[in-house]
Design a protein around this motif. Structure first.
Motif, PDB file in Angstrom:
ATOM      1  N   ARG A  66      -4.457  -0.017  -9.252  1.00 17.91           N
ATOM      2  CA  ARG A  66      -5.303  -0.587  -8.288  1.00 17.91           C
ATOM      3  C   ARG A  66      -6.990  -0.157  -8.579  1.00 17.91           C
ATOM      4  NH1 ARG A  66      -3.178  -0.807  -2.354  1.00 17.91           N
ATOM      5  NH2 ARG A  66      -2.902   1.430  -2.891  1.00 17.91           N
ATOM      6  N   ASP A 116       0.785  -1.297   0.079  1.00 22.12           N
ATOM      7  CA  ASP A 116      -0.115  -0.273  -0.094  1.00 22.12           C
ATOM      8  C   ASP A 116       0.902   1.422   0.222  1.00 22.12           C
ATOM      9  OD1 ASP A 116      -2.278  -1.298  -0.040  1.00 22.12           O
ATOM     10  OD2 ASP A 116      -2.683  -1.463   1.958  1.00 22.12           O
ATOM     11  N   ASP A 120       0.550   3.911  -2.857  1.00 20.87           N
ATOM     12  CA  ASP A 120       0.219   5.500  -2.666  1.00 20.87           C
ATOM     13  C   ASP A 120       1.307   6.567  -3.087  1.00 20.87           C
ATOM     14  OD1 ASP A 120      -2.027   4.400  -1.564  1.00 20.87           O
ATOM     15  OD2 ASP A 120      -1.598   4.490   0.478  1.00 20.87           O
TER      16      ASP A 120
END
Length: 563
Positions: A379, A250, A254
């Motif tokens: 994603r 993640d 990000d």
């Protein structure tokens, strides 16, 4: 003096044993002297036995001395000295090298018998020929029971040479067969029949056992190749899975989304940044703002954590969707990566793919490495490539798979690459194993082109047996494509002598048994010949045959004969 008398006199002179001995010793001296020169100065040491440099000059010197003696009228003594040295040299060779006993024995038989029968009186020549035959058997026994200092592989040429020498020796014996006594002829006949029968049996047994064990060895080597291939495939898939798991992180995704939001695809701007980066790298300047922005990026921290946990990943980097560096564990030589083969293969026109390089030597890390690259996918559901993650993997990670593929004294597992190189394991001075990338021998590369799963061939001139397998399929479409594009051939290879050691042992036992049978045949021949050539024994045999015939005759015609 008539023409016939002159012709007979000339023929007698030409057949004079002394003159023949002079010619033979001179020719032998010239040939052995030339052979000694070639052996000493032209033949590489690796192609010689340990005693070639001594035995060849010794035979040449003895031939020269024998020639000197024959010129002085002592040709019998000279010939005995020459034959003695040849016999001594021949008996020494089985101690020096393996697989030359038969050739040495038959060659010695040919030379000694030929010289003896041409220069010595008939009885002396017969005794020398018999002694040479006995010595030939001793040489073969030494060959079978004693391990030589070096190993000379059995080749087709050596087999042909041995056969030709044996044929010539047989011709010499047959040419003088009429001159032999009845006793000698009977002994020779017994031994000849035994040689043929025993030789056929030994050949048949050896071929049968060899065929069966070769098939079995092929099955085992192919199995080892498949197991090693599975281990190597598993390690490659493990490294791929590590990268693909990180690509789903993640924090990484990000941070990469933020970078891509402001990233530029302008070629001019990317070229300016690349020149700035290259200048900093040339100066070794990690303080350059552009270099610092990559090395201190939050994604770089994620990359270092993976490298610390799996130290075979000696370098890790991430680029944005345009190929510009975003994060790296070390200062890379260039900034804009989009022109690199690995980047284009992993980006795959925005669709994403898996890339695995061939093994290369990394000058920076001084080790053999693979480059593995995977796409970082968006994603949001669009399925677009947002960046590329690449790892430089130290091949040290594959040493365990290669170690597991070692067996026996010469058995090992190797990988053959499409560029003609071989990846093999070797033990270093400190006892540790390390992988080496070397040019593969041409004879083995040629054999691999046959595409057979099992090969009975040579590796750099050494006879070997080899099982071949490709990388196994992990059941992942992208990974499958990357693995198959490598075109690696995993080979389990073992020296033929060791792989077929049981055949060697069986052949040795068969040859020893054959020699025992020949010895018994010789003794039986001597006994039978002695009996059949003894006048008293012949008379007794004749009397016994006559009496037996008369008893049978009377038994059949008893009613017709008077009492």
């Amino acid at each position: 003096m008539t023409e016939g008398t002159v012709r007979r006199e000339t023929q007698r002179t030409e057949n004079d044993p002394r003159k023949i001995a002079t010619r033979i010793t001179l020719i032998t001296f010239a040939l052995t002297l030339a052979t000694a020169f070639v052996t000493l100065f032209l033949v590489p040491n690796e192609d010689k036995t340990p005693i070639d440099n001594y035995m060849m000059p010794l035979v040449a010197l003895s031939a020269g001395y024998s020639y000197f003696l024959t010129r002085r009228g002592e040709h019998i003594r000279g010939i005995y000295i020459l034959l003695g040295v040849i016999a001594l040299a021949s008996a020494s060779y089985p101690f020096a090298a393996n697989n030359i006993g038969w050739q040495t024995a038959i060659g010695m038989l040919l030379v000694v018998t030929g010289i003896a029968n041409s220069t010595l009186p008939p009885k002396a020549a017969g005794r020398v020929s018999a002694a040479a035959f006995a010595l030939a058997i001793v040489i073969v026994v030494i060959e079978l029971l004693v391990e030589g200092v070096t190993d000379i592989p059995v080749t087709t040429v050596s087999i042909i040479v041995t056969g030709v020498l044996g044929f010539i020796y047989t011709g010499i014996i047959l040419s003088r067969f009429r001159q032999f006594s009845l006793r000698t002829k009977l002994i020779a006949a017994f031994i000849a029949i035994s040689i043929v029968s025993v030789g056929v049996v030994i050949f048949a047994v050896s071929r049968s056992v060899l065929g069966q064990l070769t098939v079995e060895a092929g099955r085992e080597l192919t199995g080892v190749a498949r197991l090693s291939s599975s281990s190597i495939t598993a390690e490659l898939v493990k490294q791929l899975d590590l990268l693909r798991a990180l690509a789903l992180n993640d924090v990484l995704n990000d941070e990469l989304a933020k970078v891509n939001a402001d990233a530029t695809g302008d070629p001019v701007r990317l070229e300016q940044l690349d020149r700035q980066w290259r200048a900093a790298d040339l100066a070794g300047n990690d303080s350059d703002p552009l270099v610092q922005s990559v090395l201190t990026h939050p994604i770089s921290a994620q990359l270092r954590e993976l490298s610390d946990a799996f130290p075979e990943n000696v370098e890790l980097l991430v680029t944005d969707r345009h190929g510009a560096l975003v994060a790296s564990t070390t200062r890379m030589p260039i900034y804009h990566q989009a022109a690199e083969t690995w980047w284009r293969a992993a980006y795959q026109d925005g669709q994403g793919g898996v890339y695995i390089s061939q093994p290369v030597f990394d000058e920076k890390n001084q080790t053999l490495v693979l480059h593995i690259a995977v796409p970082i996918m968006e994603r949001t559901g669009a399925g677009e490539v947002t960046g590329i993650l690449r790892a430089t993997v130290d091949l040290e990670a594959f040493v365990a798979a290669f170690e597991a593929g070692r067996f026996g004294e010469t058995g090992r597992t190797e990988i053959y690459l499409p560029n003609g190189s071989e990846l093999e394991i070797g033990r270093e001075a400190d006892g540790e194993f390390e992988l080496h990338l070397e040019e593969a021998p041409q004879d083995f590369i040629t054999a691999l082109q046959s595409g057979q799963p099992f090969m009975d061939t040579t590796h750099d001139g050494v006879p070997v047996l080899a099982g071949v397998s490709s990388l196994q399929s992990p059941g992942d479409t992208n990974a499958d494509a990357a693995l198959q594009s490598l075109e690696w051939r995993v080979v389990a290879i073992q020296d033929r002598t060791e792989a077929l050691k049981i055949v060697t042992s069986a052949r040795r036992n068969a040859q020893l048994a054959g020699l025992g049978i020949l010895l018994l045949a010789g003794l039986l021949g001597i006994g039978v010949a002695q009996f059949l050539t003894d006048p008293l024994a012949l008379r007794l045999l004749e009397q016994e045959i006559i009496e037996t015939f008369l008893r049978a005759f009377r038994g059949g015609l008893g009613d017709l004969l008077p009492p």
